[in-house]
Design an enzyme around this catalytic site. Structure first.
Site, short mmCIF file in Angstrom:
data_model
loop_
_atom_site.label_atom_id
_atom_site.label_comp_id
_atom_site.label_asym_id
_atom_site.label_seq_id
_atom_site.Cartn_x
_atom_site.Cartn_y
_atom_site.Cartn_z
CE LYS A 75 -4.00 1.81 2.52
NZ LYS A 75 -5.03 1.74 3.92
CB SER A 151 -8.22 3.74 2.75
OG SER A 151 -7.20 3.19 3.78
CB SER A 175 -8.41 0.81 5.77
OG SER A 175 -9.36 1.89 5.41
N1 GLN Z 1 -13.42 4.29 6.21
C1 GLN Z 1 -12.78 4.76 7.21
C2 GLN Z 1 -12.34 6.28 7.24
O1 GLN Z 1 -12.47 6.73 6.30
C3 GLN Z 1 -11.76 3.91 7.64
C4 GLN Z 1 -10.25 4.19 7.05
C5 GLN Z 1 -9.27 3.19 7.43
O2 GLN Z 1 -9.11 2.21 8.08
N2 GLN Z 1 -7.91 3.78 6.92
O3 GLN Z 1 -11.46 6.87 8.09
#
Ligand code: GLN
Length: 477
Positions: A75, A151, A175
């Site tokens: 990532k 994400s 995410s």
């Molecule tokens: N969807 C969540 C957010 O927007 C989680 C994001 C994540 O785990 N990086 O913060």
């Protein structure tokens, strides 16, 4: 079957038996990335990758090591020395090259793995669709009109599309698990402190964890063996023994108590998702587990709590991006304050700005007590819900997400709707417990394509062995 579509375990068996070479794995990946990634967009700038250097690394890989000769895609918010790390933000894209390896990368390399490729994400890991990337769009390999989740959308899409063997993602509020669910792969968020965060670009430091996305539960266990362990560079990493997570994988669920939290099955869960999850629960029962209804009474406050704590920590963490030391510096500014303002205005996308504004407000003098401190108190209650529950059950099972992957743009004008869809994943981050998403079935969409649905399994703090054991059973359904 092409090498790029096989699991780590399958490839390792063939490598050590001398049936294939590590160079052939790189060849197969190069071909599948060139054939498929143009339409999927999981990798950032794949045309720039040095596959010859990867082949050289493959030639000298020590096959006696646990991940010897296995390429792992990363990532783009995890530092790999000498490679760009953009966090899918204009702020860093084209201007930041990592001067060091994250601890997880050092560990992968020490285990014989070859980090290969940078994966798209929501900018600075803020989002649930990967559509917040400032670099490019990533499509769900099962239907290009749909998002891969986020994400870590790139991390899930490439594993699902067989353009990677396995990948690393990060999970602050779901995410890893949510894109794994949307793309039909396995995604594991370790307990907070199990894996070092050193070299992961910080979003919300009390919630962030790095973890693997893989094609099988066994591969997730193998990767966790390598990634885990305390680290002097991350004071929040735990000094606890690292078990062999593959040792009890086949122990089954007979006699295990599995909790079903009423609150995670409340209104808002798509009936088709519910059907897939219910079927998996029935199968767990048939495999000998005792299914117990439980309550996690503070679940209704989890989204609000998370969306105070995560933006507050983000607003602090992202203050380092000021145009002086890292990335973008505005050419339009003529004094220091102007440099800060213009560099940040130009460099950050709208979701990142929204989080910084929300977080700064929540921490501002006079309001910190009302919002941040209160959220921390509710967080303790959420943790207590889990502590109480794990006195009665060994693991908890739920949907990962209320729906299958939405279409691109479906929620883009309604951030609140998108935040609410994190309901099943974020409490685990607030409590620091481990969670895994394992493919449980599919639902057909109006285009006649089958979209995957994942099952989430949560365990007590440092209870990764139990959730992997349950996941392994679910994988066979
Ligand atoms: N969807 C969540 C957010 O927007 C989680 C994001 C994540 O785990 N990086 O913060």
């Amino acid at each position: 079957m092409s090498l790029s579509s096989q699991t780590i375990t399958q490839l390792r068996a063939k490598l050590t038996a001398g049936e294939i070479t590590a160079v052939e794995i790189i060849d197969s990946l190069e071909q599948s990335i060139k054939e498929k990634d143009g339409a999927i967009g999981g990798y950032i700038n794949p045309a720039s990758y040095d596959f010859d250097a990867a082949r050289e690394a493959a030639k000298s890989a020590d096959l006696s090591l646990p991940l010897g000769g296995i390429p792992i895609a990363i990532k783009d918010n995890i530092n790999v020395k000498g490679e760009p790390c953009s966090c899918a933000s204009k702020f860093l894209y084209d201007s930041y090259v990592s001067p060091y390896d994250a601890t997880v990368i050092t560990k992968l390399k020490a285990a014989g793995a070859i980090p290969l490729g940078r994966l798209n994400l929501d900018e600075f890991a803020m989002g649930s669709t990967t559509d917040n990337s400032a670099v490019q769009r990533t499509n769900n390999p099962h239907d290009y009109d749909h998002v891969p989740g986020g994400s870590s959308g790139g991390s899930a899409a490439v594993v699902a599309a067989d353009t990677a063997i396995a990948s690393l993602g990060s999970d602050t509020g779901g995410s890893i698990r949510q894109p794994a669910s949307h793309c039909g792969v396995v995604g594991l968020k370790p307990s907070y402190g199990r894996v070092s965060r050193y070299g992961l670009v910080a979003f919300a430091s009390s919630l962030d964890q790095v973890g693997p996305l893989t094609k099988s539960v066994e591969d997730a266990a193998l990767m966790l063996n390598v990634l885990s362990g305390s680290d002097t560079m991350d004071s929040t990493s735990l000094e606890v023994e690292v078990p062999d997570f593959t040792a009890n994988l086949d122990a089954g669920v007979a006699g295990m108590k599995i909790g079903i939290p009423t609150e995670y099955f409340a209104a808002g869960i798509d009936p088709a998702v519910r059907e897939v999850v219910d079927k998996a629960i029935d199968q767990l029962k048939a495999a000998g587990a005792e299914i117990v209804e439980i309550s996690l009474p503070h679940t209704e406050y989890a989204v609000a709590t998370y969306y105070i704590i995560a933006p507050a920590e983000a607003s602090s963490n992202l203050s380092r991006f000021d145009g002086i030391r890292y990335g973008n510096r505005s050419s339009q500014a003529d004094n220091l304050i102007d440099t800060y303002k213009k560099s940040r205005s130009e460099g950050f996308g709208s979701e990142v700005k929204r989080r910084i504004i929300l977080g700064t407000y929540a921490l501002s003098s006079g309001y910190d007590h009302k919002y941040y401190d209160k959220a921390q108190r509710v967080r303790t209650l959420i943790l207590k819900d889990f502590t109480d529950a794990f006195e009665k059950v060994d693991a908890i099972v739920s949907p990962v997400c209320p729906t299958a992957a939405p279409k691109h743009g479906e929620n883009s004008d309604d951030p609140l709707k998108e935040y609410l869809a994190d309901i099943c994943t974020i409490a685990a981050n607030l409590a620091g417990i481990p969670g895994i998403s394992v493919p449980a079935g599919t639902i057909s969409n109006s285009a006649g394509n089958k979209l995957p649905v994942g099952l989430q399994i949560l365990g007590p703090q440092l209870g990764e062995e139990v959730i992997l054991q349950v996941a392994k059973v679910c994988e066979s359904f």
